[in-house]
Design a protein around this motif. Structure first.
Motif, PDB file in Angstrom:
ATOM      1  N   TYR A   1      10.505  -7.136   7.295  1.00  0.00           N
ATOM      2  CA  TYR A   1      11.869  -7.248   6.990  1.00  0.00           C
ATOM      3  C   TYR A   1      12.215  -6.817   5.469  1.00  0.00           C
ATOM      4  CZ  TYR A   1      11.181 -11.654   5.051  1.00  0.00           C
ATOM      5  OH  TYR A   1      10.689 -12.672   4.159  1.00  0.00           O
ATOM      6  N   LEU A   2      11.160  -6.594   4.565  1.00  0.00           N
ATOM      7  CA  LEU A   2      11.272  -6.462   3.036  1.00  0.00           C
ATOM      8  C   LEU A   2      10.795  -5.141   2.682  1.00  0.00           C
ATOM      9  CD1 LEU A   2       9.652  -9.801   1.985  1.00  0.00           C
ATOM     10  CD2 LEU A   2      12.083  -9.298   2.062  1.00  0.00           C
ATOM     11  N   ALA A   3      10.304  -4.542   3.745  1.00  0.00           N
ATOM     12  CA  ALA A   3       9.561  -3.120   3.415  1.00  0.00           C
ATOM     13  C   ALA A   3      10.271  -2.115   2.330  1.00  0.00           C
ATOM     14  CB  ALA A   3       9.375  -2.486   4.670  1.00  0.00           C
ATOM     15  N   GLU A   4      11.430  -2.028   2.565  1.00  0.00           N
ATOM     16  CA  GLU A   4      12.541  -1.074   1.629  1.00  0.00           C
ATOM     17  C   GLU A   4      12.846  -1.829   0.257  1.00  0.00           C
ATOM     18  OE1 GLU A   4      11.642   1.582   2.516  1.00  0.00           O
ATOM     19  OE2 GLU A   4      10.677   1.073   4.634  1.00  0.00           O
TER      20      GLU A   4
ATOM     21  N   GLY B   1       9.159 -15.411  -5.568  1.00  0.00           N
ATOM     22  CA  GLY B   1       7.629 -15.469  -5.755  1.00  0.00           C
ATOM     23  C   GLY B   1       6.756 -15.449  -4.441  1.00  0.00           C
ATOM     24  N   GLY B   2       6.978 -16.129  -3.607  1.00  0.00           N
ATOM     25  CA  GLY B   2       6.324 -16.100  -2.227  1.00  0.00           C
ATOM     26  C   GLY B   2       6.397 -14.692  -1.714  1.00  0.00           C
ATOM     27  N   GLU B   3       7.371 -14.193  -1.675  1.00  0.00           N
ATOM     28  CA  GLU B   3       7.406 -12.638  -1.098  1.00  0.00           C
ATOM     29  C   GLU B   3       6.791 -11.662  -1.957  1.00  0.00           C
ATOM     30  OE1 GLU B   3      11.917 -13.133   0.687  1.00  0.00           O
ATOM     31  OE2 GLU B   3      11.751 -12.365  -1.266  1.00  0.00           O
TER      32      GLU B   3
ATOM     33  N   GLN C   1       1.549  -8.468  -2.637  1.00  0.00           N
ATOM     34  CA  GLN C   1       0.301  -7.984  -3.219  1.00  0.00           C
ATOM     35  C   GLN C   1      -0.842  -8.516  -2.311  1.00  0.00           C
ATOM     36  OE1 GLN C   1      -0.060  -6.692  -5.793  1.00  0.00           O
ATOM     37  NE2 GLN C   1       2.252  -6.749  -6.105  1.00  0.00           N
ATOM     38  N   LEU C   2      -0.695  -9.643  -1.291  1.00  0.00           N
ATOM     39  CA  LEU C   2      -2.044  -9.804  -0.355  1.00  0.00           C
ATOM     40  C   LEU C   2      -1.770  -8.600   0.455  1.00  0.00           C
ATOM     41  CD1 LEU C   2      -1.102 -13.854   0.154  1.00  0.00           C
ATOM     42  CD2 LEU C   2      -3.485 -12.603  -0.513  1.00  0.00           C
ATOM     43  N   ALA C   3      -0.834  -8.288   1.098  1.00  0.00           N
ATOM     44  CA  ALA C   3      -0.898  -7.052   2.031  1.00  0.00           C
ATOM     45  C   ALA C   3      -1.410  -5.625   1.300  1.00  0.00           C
ATOM     46  CB  ALA C   3       0.397  -6.751   2.452  1.00  0.00           C
ATOM     47  N   ARG C   4      -1.061  -5.535  -0.155  1.00  0.00           N
ATOM     48  CA  ARG C   4      -1.620  -4.301  -0.677  1.00  0.00           C
ATOM     49  C   ARG C   4      -3.152  -4.476  -0.880  1.00  0.00           C
ATOM     50  NH1 ARG C   4      -4.229  -4.697  -5.015  1.00  0.00           N
ATOM     51  NH2 ARG C   4      -3.308  -6.300  -5.599  1.00  0.00           N
ATOM     52  N   SER C   5      -3.692  -5.651  -1.170  1.00  0.00           N
ATOM     53  CA  SER C   5      -5.181  -5.806  -1.097  1.00  0.00           C
ATOM     54  C   SER C   5      -5.612  -5.869   0.093  1.00  0.00           C
ATOM     55  CB  SER C   5      -5.433  -7.410  -1.976  1.00  0.00           C
ATOM     56  OG  SER C   5      -5.018  -8.297  -0.898  1.00  0.00           O
ATOM     57  N   TRP C   6      -5.112  -6.060   1.183  1.00  0.00           N
ATOM     58  CA  TRP C   6      -5.500  -6.215   2.739  1.00  0.00           C
ATOM     59  C   TRP C   6      -5.953  -4.642   3.014  1.00  0.00           C
ATOM     60  CZ3 TRP C   6      -7.473  -9.866   5.221  1.00  0.00           C
ATOM     61  CH2 TRP C   6      -7.569 -10.042   6.809  1.00  0.00           C
ATOM     62  N   ILE C   7      -5.333  -3.774   2.900  1.00  0.00           N
ATOM     63  CA  ILE C   7      -5.464  -2.550   2.804  1.00  0.00           C
ATOM     64  C   ILE C   7      -6.845  -2.021   2.215  1.00  0.00           C
ATOM     65  CG2 ILE C   7      -5.117  -0.103   2.664  1.00  0.00           C
ATOM     66  CD1 ILE C   7      -2.190  -0.576   2.893  1.00  0.00           C
TER      67      ILE C   7
END
Length: 253
Positions: free
Chosen positions: A130-133, A141-143, A148-154
């Motif tokens: 829901y935040l993608a764009e 801060g949590g979002e 950043q966790l999603a970025r590193s997950w790739i």
């Protein structure tokens, strides 16, 4: 991943001017291992992660990865093997969540379609569809942390990646997303990858860590399983808070 030692530190130290930030740090990391790094503020935890990530060359000692010295690794190859999520990731450009997450795949050779698919999967896995764009700098801060966790997950999910470094990844997350992050860590362990995670919640380390490294004043003062390292006596001494250990875990008096 093979079962050989992934990374080894021998007598590693780091100086800033005349001050010793870290002194004589030695330990090994194995594939499929969750290591939690604990210690009071200023103990050197973030500095140690920076050395493991290859961002801060040590002033003394040696660091090897899969048996090869740091200097033998091209920077781009090192970047493919090790993924870091720092405490703070300040964005200097008005990037959207999708654009930031996509950056995680740039260190690896992927087609445009593969990168797009990996980005969408990471966005879904970390509950930020829901935040993608939206622009990252405008998020809570949590979002931002989940982005950043999603970025590193790739990056950490690429075949040649072996180590995920997390500096207080739970600090800005609510309970639901703390649980989600810990589930992802367990998933990586099962895939045979090593995880080093800075935490302040010692009871979290008691419950989840395969090993605990305790730092104090830039020195590694304990290394072992959580029950051995996190005794009430040692925690009381290092954190200067009287502590007891009972069925509910470590508790301050």
């Amino acid at each position: 991943m093979s079962h050989q030692t992934f990374m080894q530190l021998s007598g590693v130290g780091l100086n800033k001017g005349p001050a010793a930030i870290l002194s004589d740090i030695s330990f090994v990391l194995q594939p499929g291992e969750l290591v939690m790094l604990v210690g009071p503020n200023g103990a050197g935890k973030s500095t140690l992660l920076s050395i493991l990530a290859g961002l801060s060359p040590p002033s003394s000692g040696s660091l090897t990865i899969q048996g090869s010295a740091v200097d033998d690794w091209p920077r781009e190859q090192w970047a493919r093997h090790i993924t870091l999520v720092p405490q703070l990731s300040q964005m200097g450009f008005p990037l959207t969540v999708r654009e930031v997450v996509e950056l995680g795949g740039l260190a690896h050779s992927q087609s445009v379609v593969a990168l797009r698919d990996a980005t969408q999967k990471a966005i879904r896995d970390w509950d930020i569809e829901y935040l993608a764009e939206q622009e990252v700098r405008l998020l809570s801060g949590g979002e931002q942390q989940r982005t950043q966790l999603a970025r590193s997950w790739i990056q950490v999910h690429q075949p040649d990646s072996g180590l995920w470094l997390l500096d207080e990844p739970l600090s800005a997350l609510d309970l639901k997303h703390q649980r989600q992050c810990l589930q992802r860590v367990q998933q990586l362990k099962q895939e045979g990858k090593a995880v080093v995670m800075v935490v302040h919640d010692l009871n979290l380390a008691l419950r989840y860590a395969d090993r605990v490294l305790m730092l104090c004043c830039g020195e590694l003062i304990a290394d072992g399983d959580a029950a051995t390292v996190l005794t009430a006596e040692r925690v009381s001494d290092v954190f200067q808070v009287e502590t007891v250990l009972n069925e509910s875990g470590l508790n301050w008096l």
